[in-house]
Design a protein around this motif. Structure first.
Motif, short mmCIF file in Angstrom:
data_model
loop_
_atom_site.label_atom_id
_atom_site.label_comp_id
_atom_site.label_asym_id
_atom_site.label_seq_id
_atom_site.Cartn_x
_atom_site.Cartn_y
_atom_site.Cartn_z
N UNK A 101 0.78 -1.16 0.19
CA UNK A 101 -0.08 0.03 -0.08
C UNK A 101 1.03 1.41 -0.09
N UNK A 102 0.20 2.45 0.27
CA UNK A 102 0.94 3.68 0.20
C UNK A 102 0.33 4.43 1.53
N UNK A 103 1.37 4.85 2.20
CA UNK A 103 1.23 5.76 3.55
C UNK A 103 1.40 7.51 3.13
N UNK A 104 -0.04 8.12 3.02
CA UNK A 104 0.06 9.50 2.84
C UNK A 104 0.10 10.42 4.04
N UNK A 105 1.04 11.49 3.85
CA UNK A 105 0.82 12.71 4.97
C UNK A 105 0.63 13.91 4.43
N UNK A 106 -0.20 14.60 5.19
CA UNK A 106 -0.50 16.18 4.65
C UNK A 106 0.35 17.19 5.72
N UNK A 107 1.16 17.89 5.19
CA UNK A 107 1.96 18.70 5.75
C UNK A 107 1.59 20.06 5.38
N UNK A 108 1.14 20.60 6.44
CA UNK A 108 0.75 22.22 6.24
C UNK A 108 1.91 22.98 6.12
N UNK A 109 1.82 24.31 5.72
CA UNK A 109 2.92 25.31 5.67
C UNK A 109 3.71 25.29 7.26
N UNK A 110 4.99 25.02 6.92
CA UNK A 110 5.77 25.24 7.99
C UNK A 110 6.58 26.73 8.18
N UNK A 111 6.49 27.27 9.27
CA UNK A 111 7.19 28.76 9.46
C UNK A 111 8.52 28.37 9.05
N UNK A 112 9.37 29.43 8.61
CA UNK A 112 10.80 29.48 8.59
C UNK A 112 11.41 28.76 9.65
N UNK A 113 12.68 27.98 9.15
CA UNK A 113 13.46 27.56 10.48
C UNK A 113 12.66 26.58 11.43
N UNK A 114 11.71 25.95 11.14
CA UNK A 114 10.97 25.16 11.88
C UNK A 114 10.90 23.50 11.62
N UNK A 115 10.54 22.90 12.67
CA UNK A 115 10.42 21.27 12.44
C UNK A 115 9.15 20.84 13.07
N UNK A 116 8.73 19.84 12.46
CA UNK A 116 7.46 19.11 12.60
C UNK A 116 7.72 17.52 12.50
N UNK A 117 7.10 17.00 13.55
CA UNK A 117 7.03 15.59 13.47
C UNK A 117 5.77 14.96 13.05
N UNK A 118 5.68 14.00 12.10
CA UNK A 118 4.39 13.36 11.80
C UNK A 118 4.31 11.88 11.85
N UNK A 119 3.22 11.32 12.24
CA UNK A 119 3.13 9.89 12.20
C UNK A 119 1.99 9.59 11.41
N UNK A 120 2.04 8.48 11.01
CA UNK A 120 1.09 7.79 10.20
C UNK A 120 1.37 6.25 10.28
N UNK A 121 -0.11 5.31 10.53
CA UNK A 121 0.29 4.04 10.60
C UNK A 121 0.73 3.31 9.34
#
Length: 329
Positions: A101-121
């Motif tokens: 299968x395929x695992x898809x993630x939706x990443x919203x716009x990130x501010x400059x010099x920022x980091x975000x962690x996302x999880x998907x089964x």
């Protein structure tokens, strides 16, 4: 390279039609509208071209040592190194043989010099060494006029260990005594785990668990039963990976069942204090020597994780080679 979306091509068509109308009607205001429409499209293209290349991704599974049948999460860390906000992004991860299968993630716009962690089964993972391709990043500008598609990140190698059955005894090796498990608990003795050698007077400080009470009653002196561990040869486990013999659909094949059975038997022998030689009949046959300790069990799990049923010739060819190389068989 960013490309206009359907909406972007529609805006480009409107800009061209407005320009032609201005030429036909001779109205200069229409020229301004035409160049404004075109300018919006070019601005969106530039924003996407500048910001999309500054997004970095790292991926890993939530379980450090996943086992067959586990359902870990795919953890994705996105870092925006640009001085501009990152575009809205869709991340597609091809899970291939890991779980399909395929695992898809939706990443919203990130501010400059920022980091975000996302999880998907990641779904139910299958035994094996899986190499996942880089994630596909689909980025769009805020107005949805331009889109950029590219590969981002590195290939991810995931090793899924087989899930073995913890055996307390085994009919194939009743002379093996189970000494311990790998968590430090003392194991359960099996028939034939130790041989009776004789009785002798008990010495101070020796354990009382082997006192022979019948002999003690006869002599009036504490008598100790002496037991001797049988001297046995190491165990050789053969795993037949002949491709033509595989039945069923992955992961529910007879080969996966054989991997689990061979691993459980080898694990039992290792916990009994016996060394194990694992012979994997594959396209590139492997012979792994395993010591009866925690390192040996780890080596067993990783050797079985890499086992593949791709041998073009029958097992008898592998046995002939094994007999030539190991004279003790």
């Amino acid at each position: 390279m960013p490309r206009p979306t359907g909406r972007g091509y529609a805006l480009l068509a409107v800009a061209a039609a407005t320009y032609l109308a201005g030429r036909v009607l001779g109205t200069w205001e229409l020229y301004l509208f035409a160049f404004a429409f075109l300018g919006v499209l070019v601005l969106c293209w530039l924003i996407l071209a500048v910001s999309r290349g500054k997004l970095e991704l790292t991926r890993a599974l939530s379980a450090e040592h996943p086992m067959d049948g586990d359902e870990p999460d795919l953890v994705t860390t996105a870092k925006n190194r640009s001085l501009l906000p990152s575009p809205q992004t869709t991340l597609r991860n091809q899970l291939a043989g890991l779980s399909g299968g395929l695992a898809e993630l939706e990443l919203e716009s990130l501010p400059p010099r920022s980091t975000k962690c996302l999880r998907v089964p990641a779904g139910r993972v299958n035994r094996g060494v899986h190499v996942l391709p880089p994630a596909e990043m689909i980025a769009e500008d805020p107005l949805g006029l331009c889109r950029a598609v590219r590969k981002v990140g590195e290939k991810l190698t995931v090793t899924v260990l087989p899930r073995l059955v913890f055996l307390n005894s085994c009919a194939l090796g009743p002379e093996y005594g189970l000494k311990h498990d790998w968590s430090g608990r003392r194991g359960l003795p099996t028939w034939g785990a130790a041989e009776f050698r004789g009785v002798r007077p008990h010495q101070p400080g020796e354990p009382l668990s082997r006192i022979d009470w019948k002999s003690t009653a006869k002599t009036g002196v504490l008598m100790l039963r002496e037991m001797e561990e049988p001297a046995g040869a190491d165990l050789t486990v053969l795993l037949d990976g002949t491709a033509a013999q595989v039945q069923g659909l992955f992961p529910d094949t007879n080969y996966e069942l054989a991997v689990r059975a061979a691993g459980s038997l080898a694990d039992f022998a290792l916990r009994s204090g016996r060394g194990v030689t694992l012979f994997c009949h594959e396209k590139a046959a492997r012979q792994v020597r395993l010591s009866p300790d925690g390192n040996g069990r780890r080596a067993l799990l990783y050797a079985l994780a890499d086992a593949q049923a791709d041998a073009p010739s029958p097992l008898v060819h592998g046995l002939q080679r094994l007999c030539r190389e190991a004279r003790h068989l």
